[in-house]
Design a protein around this motif. Structure first.
Motif, PDB file in Angstrom:
ATOM      1  N   ARG A 198       0.817  -1.222   0.000  1.00  0.00           N
ATOM      2  CA  ARG A 198       0.000   0.000   0.000  1.00  0.00           C
ATOM      3  C   ARG A 198       0.843   1.262   0.000  1.00  0.00           C
ATOM      4  O   ARG A 198       0.446   2.268  -0.556  1.00  0.00           O
ATOM      5  CB  ARG A 198      -0.969  -0.004   1.174  1.00  0.00           C
ATOM      6  CG  ARG A 198      -0.283   0.080   2.526  1.00  0.00           C
ATOM      7  CD  ARG A 198      -1.271  -0.188   3.647  1.00  0.00           C
ATOM      8  NE  ARG A 198      -0.618  -0.241   4.931  1.00  0.00           N
ATOM      9  CZ  ARG A 198       0.083  -1.277   5.379  1.00  0.00           C
ATOM     10  NH1 ARG A 198       0.238  -2.341   4.621  1.00  0.00           N
ATOM     11  NH2 ARG A 198       0.635  -1.246   6.575  1.00  0.00           N
TER      12      ARG A 198
ATOM     13  N   THR B 169      -4.824  -7.115  13.010  1.00  0.00           N
ATOM     14  CA  THR B 169      -4.475  -6.430  11.766  1.00  0.00           C
ATOM     15  C   THR B 169      -3.564  -7.310  10.924  1.00  0.00           C
ATOM     16  O   THR B 169      -2.811  -8.132  11.449  1.00  0.00           O
ATOM     17  CB  THR B 169      -3.780  -5.082  12.060  1.00  0.00           C
ATOM     18  OG1 THR B 169      -2.611  -5.339  12.831  1.00  0.00           O
ATOM     19  CG2 THR B 169      -4.700  -4.146  12.816  1.00  0.00           C
TER      20      THR B 169
ATOM     21  N   TYR C 135      -4.087  -7.523   4.241  1.00  0.00           N
ATOM     22  CA  TYR C 135      -5.427  -6.941   4.175  1.00  0.00           C
ATOM     23  C   TYR C 135      -5.348  -5.445   3.881  1.00  0.00           C
ATOM     24  O   TYR C 135      -6.084  -4.933   3.029  1.00  0.00           O
ATOM     25  CB  TYR C 135      -6.153  -7.208   5.493  1.00  0.00           C
ATOM     26  CG  TYR C 135      -7.567  -6.691   5.535  1.00  0.00           C
ATOM     27  CD1 TYR C 135      -8.572  -7.300   4.797  1.00  0.00           C
ATOM     28  CD2 TYR C 135      -7.902  -5.604   6.338  1.00  0.00           C
ATOM     29  CE1 TYR C 135      -9.873  -6.834   4.845  1.00  0.00           C
ATOM     30  CE2 TYR C 135      -9.202  -5.137   6.393  1.00  0.00           C
ATOM     31  CZ  TYR C 135     -10.180  -5.752   5.645  1.00  0.00           C
ATOM     32  OH  TYR C 135     -11.474  -5.283   5.699  1.00  0.00           O
ATOM     33  N   ALA C 136      -4.449  -4.752   4.544  1.00  0.00           N
ATOM     34  CA  ALA C 136      -4.263  -3.320   4.277  1.00  0.00           C
ATOM     35  C   ALA C 136      -3.836  -3.102   2.828  1.00  0.00           C
ATOM     36  O   ALA C 136      -4.285  -2.153   2.176  1.00  0.00           O
ATOM     37  CB  ALA C 136      -3.232  -2.736   5.244  1.00  0.00           C
TER      38      ALA C 136
ATOM     39  N   LEU D 120      -6.905  -3.472   0.641  1.00  0.00           N
ATOM     40  CA  LEU D 120      -7.773  -2.298   0.737  1.00  0.00           C
ATOM     41  C   LEU D 120      -7.308  -1.210  -0.232  1.00  0.00           C
ATOM     42  O   LEU D 120      -8.118  -0.545  -0.866  1.00  0.00           O
ATOM     43  CB  LEU D 120      -7.781  -1.739   2.163  1.00  0.00           C
ATOM     44  CG  LEU D 120      -8.537  -2.557   3.206  1.00  0.00           C
ATOM     45  CD1 LEU D 120      -8.281  -1.998   4.594  1.00  0.00           C
ATOM     46  CD2 LEU D 120     -10.023  -2.591   2.903  1.00  0.00           C
TER      47      LEU D 120
ATOM     48  N   PRO E 241      -6.897  -3.715  -4.711  1.00  0.00           N
ATOM     49  CA  PRO E 241      -7.643  -4.975  -4.636  1.00  0.00           C
ATOM     50  C   PRO E 241      -7.206  -6.072  -5.607  1.00  0.00           C
ATOM     51  O   PRO E 241      -7.538  -7.239  -5.398  1.00  0.00           O
ATOM     52  CB  PRO E 241      -9.089  -4.570  -4.915  1.00  0.00           C
ATOM     53  CG  PRO E 241      -9.111  -3.111  -5.090  1.00  0.00           C
ATOM     54  CD  PRO E 241      -7.733  -2.587  -5.063  1.00  0.00           C
TER      55      PRO E 241
ATOM     56  N   ARG F  20     -12.678  -8.687  -2.894  1.00  0.00           N
ATOM     57  CA  ARG F  20     -13.880  -7.965  -2.490  1.00  0.00           C
ATOM     58  C   ARG F  20     -13.898  -7.965  -0.965  1.00  0.00           C
ATOM     59  O   ARG F  20     -14.133  -8.981  -0.313  1.00  0.00           O
ATOM     60  CB  ARG F  20     -15.154  -8.627  -3.026  1.00  0.00           C
ATOM     61  CG  ARG F  20     -16.421  -7.813  -2.676  1.00  0.00           C
ATOM     62  CD  ARG F  20     -17.676  -8.453  -3.222  1.00  0.00           C
ATOM     63  NE  ARG F  20     -18.013  -9.700  -2.541  1.00  0.00           N
ATOM     64  CZ  ARG F  20     -18.697  -9.782  -1.398  1.00  0.00           C
ATOM     65  NH1 ARG F  20     -19.098  -8.703  -0.773  1.00  0.00           N
ATOM     66  NH2 ARG F  20     -18.974 -10.972  -0.879  1.00  0.00           N
ATOM     67  N   VAL F  21     -13.572  -6.822  -0.398  1.00  0.00           N
ATOM     68  CA  VAL F  21     -13.511  -6.674   1.049  1.00  0.00           C
ATOM     69  C   VAL F  21     -14.936  -6.681   1.604  1.00  0.00           C
ATOM     70  O   VAL F  21     -15.810  -5.974   1.097  1.00  0.00           O
ATOM     71  CB  VAL F  21     -12.781  -5.367   1.426  1.00  0.00           C
ATOM     72  CG1 VAL F  21     -12.824  -5.121   2.914  1.00  0.00           C
ATOM     73  CG2 VAL F  21     -11.344  -5.407   0.916  1.00  0.00           C
TER      74      VAL F  21
ATOM     75  N   THR G 118     -17.378  -5.826   4.519  1.00  0.00           N
ATOM     76  CA  THR G 118     -17.593  -5.038   5.727  1.00  0.00           C
ATOM     77  C   THR G 118     -19.042  -5.111   6.203  1.00  0.00           C
ATOM     78  O   THR G 118     -19.318  -4.732   7.340  1.00  0.00           O
ATOM     79  CB  THR G 118     -17.206  -3.564   5.493  1.00  0.00           C
ATOM     80  OG1 THR G 118     -17.966  -3.061   4.396  1.00  0.00           O
ATOM     81  CG2 THR G 118     -15.716  -3.433   5.201  1.00  0.00           C
TER      82      THR G 118
ATOM     83  N   PRO H 277     -10.066  -9.803   9.352  1.00  0.00           N
ATOM     84  CA  PRO H 277     -10.244  -9.359   7.972  1.00  0.00           C
ATOM     85  C   PRO H 277     -11.069 -10.400   7.222  1.00  0.00           C
ATOM     86  O   PRO H 277     -11.016 -11.587   7.547  1.00  0.00           O
ATOM     87  CB  PRO H 277      -8.818  -9.300   7.435  1.00  0.00           C
ATOM     88  CG  PRO H 277      -8.057 -10.277   8.267  1.00  0.00           C
ATOM     89  CD  PRO H 277      -8.700 -10.250   9.620  1.00  0.00           C
TER      90      PRO H 277
ATOM     91  N   VAL I 119     -12.131 -11.237   3.092  1.00  0.00           N
ATOM     92  CA  VAL I 119     -12.030 -10.882   1.680  1.00  0.00           C
ATOM     93  C   VAL I 119     -12.524 -12.052   0.844  1.00  0.00           C
ATOM     94  O   VAL I 119     -12.080 -13.188   1.043  1.00  0.00           O
ATOM     95  CB  VAL I 119     -10.558 -10.583   1.310  1.00  0.00           C
ATOM     96  CG1 VAL I 119     -10.394 -10.412  -0.192  1.00  0.00           C
ATOM     97  CG2 VAL I 119     -10.054  -9.363   2.054  1.00  0.00           C
TER      98      VAL I 119
END
Length: 116
Positions: free
Chosen positions: A22, A49, A53-54, A57, A60, A76-77, A79, A109, A111
């Motif tokens: 990221r 964490t 995953y970060a 985000l 993708p 596809r995160v 939430t 997380p 996904v």
């Protein structure tokens, strides 16, 4: 998704994924577990964490490494609270080492692996 990829996914719970960092923008490869619930494939982990995953985000698109093939996929995160409950209700009870379902729903997380 081809039949070959589906068969490979059914055989492999442990998979490697390559995400894009990221901050660095550099490829990051890690080993993780894939799960199957609601007829689809997922990435998750115990509550806490995760760098992967970060990275998803922020970027993708990632690569799913299966034995003998590298598959471009999309994260596809998830939430939505109701969807998280439905998916974790399938995944967590099957894990003898997992802590309580509520901690996974609240802090893990989640996904979905989407195939292009």
């Amino acid at each position: 998704m081809t039949d070959e990829i589906r068969r490979a996914l059914e055989r492999q719970q442990t998979v490697d994924i390559t995400t894009v960092g990221r901050r660095s923008g550099q490829p990051r490869r890690i080993e993780t577990w894939r799960y199957r619930a609601a007829g689809r494939y997922w990435l998750t982990g115990s509550p806490g964490t995760r760098d992967w995953y970060a990275n998803l985000l922020a970027h993708p698109e990632f690569t799913l490494h299966l034995k003998g093939q590298d598959v471009p996929v999309h994260a596809r995160v998830v939430t939505d609270a109701d969807e998280r409950v439905r998916v974790f209700e399938e995944i967590v009870p099957a894990l003898s080492w997992a802590e309580g379902l509520q901690s996974w729903i609240a802090g893990s997380p989640l996904v979905e692996i989407e195939f292009d």
